[in-house]
Design an enzyme around this catalytic site. Sequence first.
Site, PDB file in Angstrom:
ATOM      1  N   SER A  11      -0.804  -1.373  11.359  1.00  7.17           N
ATOM      2  CA  SER A  11      -0.779  -1.989  10.112  1.00  7.17           C
ATOM      3  C   SER A  11       0.350  -1.144   9.363  1.00  7.17           C
ATOM      4  O   SER A  11       0.746  -1.457   8.193  1.00  7.17           O
ATOM      5  CB  SER A  11      -2.135  -1.810   9.177  1.00  7.17           C
ATOM      6  N   THR A  62      -2.365  -0.316   6.216  1.00  6.11           N
ATOM      7  CA  THR A  62      -1.523   0.153   5.103  1.00  6.11           C
ATOM      8  C   THR A  62      -2.008   1.684   4.925  1.00  6.11           C
ATOM      9  O   THR A  62      -3.234   2.036   5.210  1.00  6.11           O
ATOM     10  CB  THR A  62      -1.522  -0.565   3.716  1.00  6.11           C
ATOM     11  N   THR A  92       3.647   0.235   4.749  1.00  3.82           N
ATOM     12  CA  THR A  92       2.879  -0.805   5.407  1.00  3.82           C
ATOM     13  C   THR A  92       3.601  -1.869   6.242  1.00  3.82           C
ATOM     14  O   THR A  92       4.816  -2.097   5.899  1.00  3.82           O
ATOM     15  CB  THR A  92       2.027  -1.588   4.399  1.00  3.82           C
ATOM     16  N   ARG A 103       8.123 -12.651   2.942  1.00  9.61           N
ATOM     17  CA  ARG A 103       7.301 -12.105   2.061  1.00  9.61           C
ATOM     18  C   ARG A 103       6.967 -10.997   1.798  1.00  9.61           C
ATOM     19  O   ARG A 103       6.902  -9.951   2.659  1.00  9.61           O
ATOM     20  CB  ARG A 103       5.622 -12.841   2.640  1.00  9.61           C
ATOM     21  N   GLY A 113       4.587  -7.744  -0.144  1.00 11.69           N
ATOM     22  CA  GLY A 113       3.341  -7.514  -0.802  1.00 11.69           C
ATOM     23  C   GLY A 113       3.350  -6.514  -1.888  1.00 11.69           C
ATOM     24  O   GLY A 113       4.474  -6.327  -2.514  1.00 11.69           O
ATOM     25  N   ASP A 114       2.354  -6.066  -2.189  1.00 18.10           N
ATOM     26  CA  ASP A 114       2.066  -5.102  -3.202  1.00 18.10           C
ATOM     27  C   ASP A 114       2.818  -3.685  -3.090  1.00 18.10           C
ATOM     28  O   ASP A 114       3.159  -2.891  -3.978  1.00 18.10           O
ATOM     29  CB  ASP A 114       0.821  -4.684  -3.625  1.00 18.10           C
ATOM     30  N   THR A 142      -4.617  -0.608  -1.220  1.00 24.22           N
ATOM     31  CA  THR A 142      -4.412  -1.384   0.200  1.00 24.22           C
ATOM     32  C   THR A 142      -5.235  -2.407  -0.013  1.00 24.22           C
ATOM     33  O   THR A 142      -6.157  -2.644  -0.860  1.00 24.22           O
ATOM     34  CB  THR A 142      -4.763  -0.433   1.412  1.00 24.22           C
ATOM     35  N   GLY A 143      -4.945  -3.482   0.872  1.00 23.17           N
ATOM     36  CA  GLY A 143      -5.642  -4.700   1.089  1.00 23.17           C
ATOM     37  C   GLY A 143      -5.027  -5.832   0.587  1.00 23.17           C
ATOM     38  O   GLY A 143      -3.745  -5.823   0.629  1.00 23.17           O
ATOM     39  N   GLY A 196      -2.560  -7.993  -0.888  1.00 23.24           N
ATOM     40  CA  GLY A 196      -1.334  -7.462  -1.891  1.00 23.24           C
ATOM     41  C   GLY A 196      -1.300  -8.513  -3.111  1.00 23.24           C
ATOM     42  O   GLY A 196      -0.960  -7.913  -4.298  1.00 23.24           O
TER      43      GLY A 196
HETATM   44  N1  ASP Z   1      -1.623  -4.587   0.777  1.00 22.79           N
HETATM   45  C1  ASP Z   1      -0.811  -4.808   2.088  1.00 22.79           C
HETATM   46  C2  ASP Z   1      -0.032  -6.164   1.712  1.00 22.79           C
HETATM   47  O1  ASP Z   1      -0.566  -7.232   1.102  1.00 22.79           O
HETATM   48  C3  ASP Z   1      -1.699  -5.195   3.205  1.00 22.79           C
HETATM   49  C4  ASP Z   1      -2.863  -4.134   3.601  1.00 22.79           C
HETATM   50  O2  ASP Z   1      -3.004  -3.137   2.684  1.00 22.79           O
HETATM   51  O3  ASP Z   1      -3.396  -4.389   4.414  1.00 22.79           O
HETATM   52  O4  ASP Z   1       1.091  -6.110   2.114  1.00 22.79           O
END
Ligand code: ASP
Length: 342
Positions: free
Chosen positions: A84, A196, A214, A224, A226-227, A247-248, A250
């Site tokens: 990740s 991440t 990440t 794309r 992410g956050d 994390t998670g 985004g």
């Molecule tokens: N937050 C990350 C994203 O959306 C992905 C992750 O944390 O697993 O790119």
Amino acid sequence: MINRRNFIKTLSALGISLPVMGGNVARSNPAAKKNNPVIICSRDENWGRKVLKPGWDILSSKGSLLDAVEKSANITELDPEDTSVGYGGLPNERGVVQLDASIMYGPTHNCGSVAALEGIKTPCSVARLVMERTDHIHIVGKGAQEFAVAHGFKVENLLTEKSRRIWLRWKENLSDEDDWFPPKDGNYDTDRTTGTINVLAVDGNGDMAGITTTSGLAWKIPGRIGDSPIIGAGLYLDNEVGAVGATGRGEELLRSCGSFYGVEQMRAGKSPQEACEAVCQRIIDINGGKDKIDFSDKMVAMNNDGEVGCAAIRGSKGREPELAYWSKKGFKVLKGTYLIES
Ligand code: ASP
């Protein structure tokens, strides 16, 4: 003619600091509390120990705060077993690994980030150079790679055999209407993972720094972002308050400005734990309530006193969100809270 660079140099030679433009204004931090220094990451026992060891060694010997967070984050970036982050991260829908990373430094309130960066194993180190060696904050795609190459980074294939096989499984099982077939023996590697990593640190002076790095959502549409590389979404800190990393999913952290919101909760008096829960609750509210949620986000936070917190939107008993930290009291893992049982 006086250009911006000379203007800032002239001012600093005169002992004048310039707010906003240079990002070089020292943000005073009266706190040098007994807990400090502390370094944390958004991982469990196994990863936590590996990741935090180099950062703790630097911090505890009064080394550079930025070196501490960078060297710790580099551990996961360079480890092909982690699918990740960095080298070995799961690729986008075309099978290409595209990395996002950000860094923020409390004393100057300055930051740097890269996004959709291909071929460079350590994107957080490139983000640090964006912060320290350019007048910009955010560089993406080809430009980010060219910038990294200019600074001596090697372009390498980041797709490991393990990640390629996981991607191929997704690709071959995507549809009954395309021409890709799964193998008859069903012999595939493990599933899509998320991960991440956030690394946050406070040093003995109460100064803070943080990194989020990440490979983003697996199978994302090429380009794309992410956050993680967006300041205020996947990472934010204020030297006078504290630091938050996410994390998670985004997209939810982007539309809630999740990490910024968390820091502002601490500014308003919440503990790091309460701030993490407040961000998760905010995302639930934006989505119209708990029964509308089919994803998760996880927040980690630390204030400049070295107090830590961790919460996720979803979890269950035995699968609580975790946070690893290293302080003078040694290495510890904190089991956080979750708002939805799943
Ligand atoms: N937050 C990350 C994203 O959306 C992905 C992750 O944390 O697993 O790119």
